[in-house]
Motif scaffolding. Structure first.
Motif, PDB file in Angstrom:
ATOM      1  N   ASN A  33      63.271  92.269 -34.278  1.00  0.00           N
ATOM      2  CA  ASN A  33      62.737  91.442 -33.197  1.00  0.00           C
ATOM      3  C   ASN A  33      63.107  91.911 -31.795  1.00  0.00           C
ATOM      4  O   ASN A  33      62.347  91.699 -30.855  1.00  0.00           O
ATOM      5  CB  ASN A  33      63.193  89.986 -33.375  1.00  0.00           C
ATOM      6  CG  ASN A  33      62.691  89.376 -34.662  1.00  0.00           C
ATOM      7  OD1 ASN A  33      63.421  89.283 -35.645  1.00  0.00           O
ATOM      8  ND2 ASN A  33      61.435  88.976 -34.676  1.00  0.00           N
ATOM      9  N   TYR A  73      63.792  85.891 -28.709  1.00  0.00           N
ATOM     10  CA  TYR A  73      64.663  86.095 -29.875  1.00  0.00           C
ATOM     11  C   TYR A  73      66.092  86.363 -29.430  1.00  0.00           C
ATOM     12  O   TYR A  73      67.047  85.784 -29.969  1.00  0.00           O
ATOM     13  CB  TYR A  73      64.161  87.254 -30.728  1.00  0.00           C
ATOM     14  CG  TYR A  73      64.965  87.421 -32.002  1.00  0.00           C
ATOM     15  CD1 TYR A  73      64.571  86.785 -33.178  1.00  0.00           C
ATOM     16  CD2 TYR A  73      66.127  88.181 -32.023  1.00  0.00           C
ATOM     17  CE1 TYR A  73      65.320  86.911 -34.337  1.00  0.00           C
ATOM     18  CE2 TYR A  73      66.887  88.312 -33.174  1.00  0.00           C
ATOM     19  CZ  TYR A  73      66.476  87.671 -34.330  1.00  0.00           C
ATOM     20  OH  TYR A  73      67.231  87.796 -35.470  1.00  0.00           O
ATOM     21  N   GLN A  76      67.894  83.185 -28.228  1.00  0.00           N
ATOM     22  CA  GLN A  76      68.348  82.333 -29.329  1.00  0.00           C
ATOM     23  C   GLN A  76      69.521  82.956 -30.062  1.00  0.00           C
ATOM     24  O   GLN A  76      70.505  82.273 -30.388  1.00  0.00           O
ATOM     25  CB  GLN A  76      67.200  82.083 -30.309  1.00  0.00           C
ATOM     26  CG  GLN A  76      67.574  81.098 -31.431  1.00  0.00           C
ATOM     27  CD  GLN A  76      66.506  81.005 -32.505  1.00  0.00           C
ATOM     28  OE1 GLN A  76      66.303  81.941 -33.264  1.00  0.00           O
ATOM     29  NE2 GLN A  76      65.817  79.875 -32.560  1.00  0.00           N
ATOM     30  N   GLN A 105      58.710  79.591 -31.475  1.00  0.00           N
ATOM     31  CA  GLN A 105      59.554  79.380 -32.653  1.00  0.00           C
ATOM     32  C   GLN A 105      61.011  79.735 -32.377  1.00  0.00           C
ATOM     33  O   GLN A 105      61.924  79.153 -32.973  1.00  0.00           O
ATOM     34  CB  GLN A 105      59.037  80.208 -33.827  1.00  0.00           C
ATOM     35  CG  GLN A 105      57.717  79.716 -34.396  1.00  0.00           C
ATOM     36  CD  GLN A 105      57.086  80.712 -35.370  1.00  0.00           C
ATOM     37  OE1 GLN A 105      57.638  81.782 -35.625  1.00  0.00           O
ATOM     38  NE2 GLN A 105      55.912  80.367 -35.888  1.00  0.00           N
ATOM     39  N   MET A 106      61.229  80.682 -31.465  1.00  0.00           N
ATOM     40  CA  MET A 106      62.585  81.077 -31.100  1.00  0.00           C
ATOM     41  C   MET A 106      63.188  80.138 -30.057  1.00  0.00           C
ATOM     42  O   MET A 106      64.291  80.371 -29.574  1.00  0.00           O
ATOM     43  CB  MET A 106      62.584  82.510 -30.557  1.00  0.00           C
ATOM     44  CG  MET A 106      62.244  83.578 -31.585  1.00  0.00           C
ATOM     45  SD  MET A 106      63.442  83.675 -32.943  1.00  0.00           S
ATOM     46  CE  MET A 106      62.488  82.911 -34.263  1.00  0.00           C
TER      47      MET A 106
END
Length: 295
Positions: A33, A73, A76, A105-106
């Motif tokens: 990622n 990413y 997080q 989503q992150m």
């Protein structure tokens, strides 16, 4: 901070029917990622944000931005909140593409702004206003390009490369990666950038970060502009993936490879030239379904 998550970077040699030597530096293998040049661009920015005690990372990008996905990413992973200022307020009410879905989503908050307001991203007053509105935020520019990013991108090359390669090629979006490579290259090496955008304005951006002159930039293979494609480009990417088991995407790396192979076929490079291609990752872009010449 970043180094513990890095994987071994390999160089892949491609066998061609031409009298040049072609090697690919697989930066896409660094991390699933936080891959490619984004690893190097974000590394020292996150170290600085942590040192200064910030709690949130704020940055800018378009809907297909590798930088947005990687920053979300990384934030997080390292315990920061994150916000992305996204170009195009009309996208707020549309289904998110894979890049924006991943960022969300992150845990990244997405703020969509008009294209006119997005142009203010480098304006000091605009950034000061953001700092007041989000006081705990460490601001990273679009594409991650700043002095710390260029410091990180200088680590893409190593001393062994100075005598091993004559030409180094990379895709160019905001100019930070190529600037770092230029700064760390040997004077006798030529750095050739393949712009993902139409126009020569990136030359001026790159010149802000380096005084060296052993480089050039072409937009001849941008296929009309950022995120635009042609049937020839898509067919080329598919053929390269089948022939060399080398994953590409059509926004950055695919165009760079397309350009290099075209130049090789036209005998642009001298016989026995040793060429290093920087695979700058961004493979989440393979999930995008972009129509031919999409605006």
């Amino acid at each position: 901070m970043f180094d513990p998550i890095a994987q071994t970077i390999s160089d892949q040699h491609l066998n061609l029917d031409y009298s040049v030597q072609l090697t690919v530096r697989r930066l896409d293998q660094i991390h699933p990622n936080i891959s490619g040049n984004k690893f190097f661009k974000l590394k020292y920015n996150f170290i600085e944000a942590q040192r200064l005690g910030f709690k949130k990372i704020l940055t800018f990008g378009g809907a297909y931005s590798n930088h947005i996905a990687a920053t979300a990413y990384a934030a997080q992973f390292f315990g920061f909140e994150s916000m992305g200022i996204i170009r195009g307020e009309e996208l707020a009410n549309k289904t998110y593409n894979p890049t924006l879905k991943l960022a969300q989503q992150m845990g990244m908050d997405l703020k969509f702004v008009s294209r006119e307001n997005y142009k203010l991203k480098q304006d000091p007053e605009f950034n000061q206003q953001l700092q007041v509105e989000y006081p705990d935020s460490y601001i990273i520019p679009e594409g991650g390009t700043n002095g710390l990013a260029i410091q990180g991108c200088q680590e893409i090359l190593n001393p062994h490369d100075y005598t091993q390669y004559d030409v180094i090629c990379c895709a160019v979006g905001t100019g930070g990666t190529i600037a770092g490579i230029i700064e760390s290259s040997a004077p006798k090496q030529h750095i050739l950038g393949f712009s993902a955008l139409k126009g020569d304005f990136l030359k001026q951006d790159i010149q802000q970060w380096t005084q060296r002159t052993n480089w050039s930039l072409t937009d001849a293979y941008c296929c009309g502009g950022y995120a635009k494609t042609t049937p020839e480009l898509l067919c080329f990417i598919e053929n390269i993936e089948q022939q060399f088991q080398l994953p590409l995407e059509h926004i950055y790396t695919g165009k760079m490879f397309y350009g290099v192979f075209d130049l090789i076929s036209k005998h642009y490079f001298a016989e026995n030239t040793r060429i290093l291609l920087i695979h700058s990752g961004g493979l989440q872009g393979r999930l995008q379904k972009i129509s031919i010449n999409q605006k």
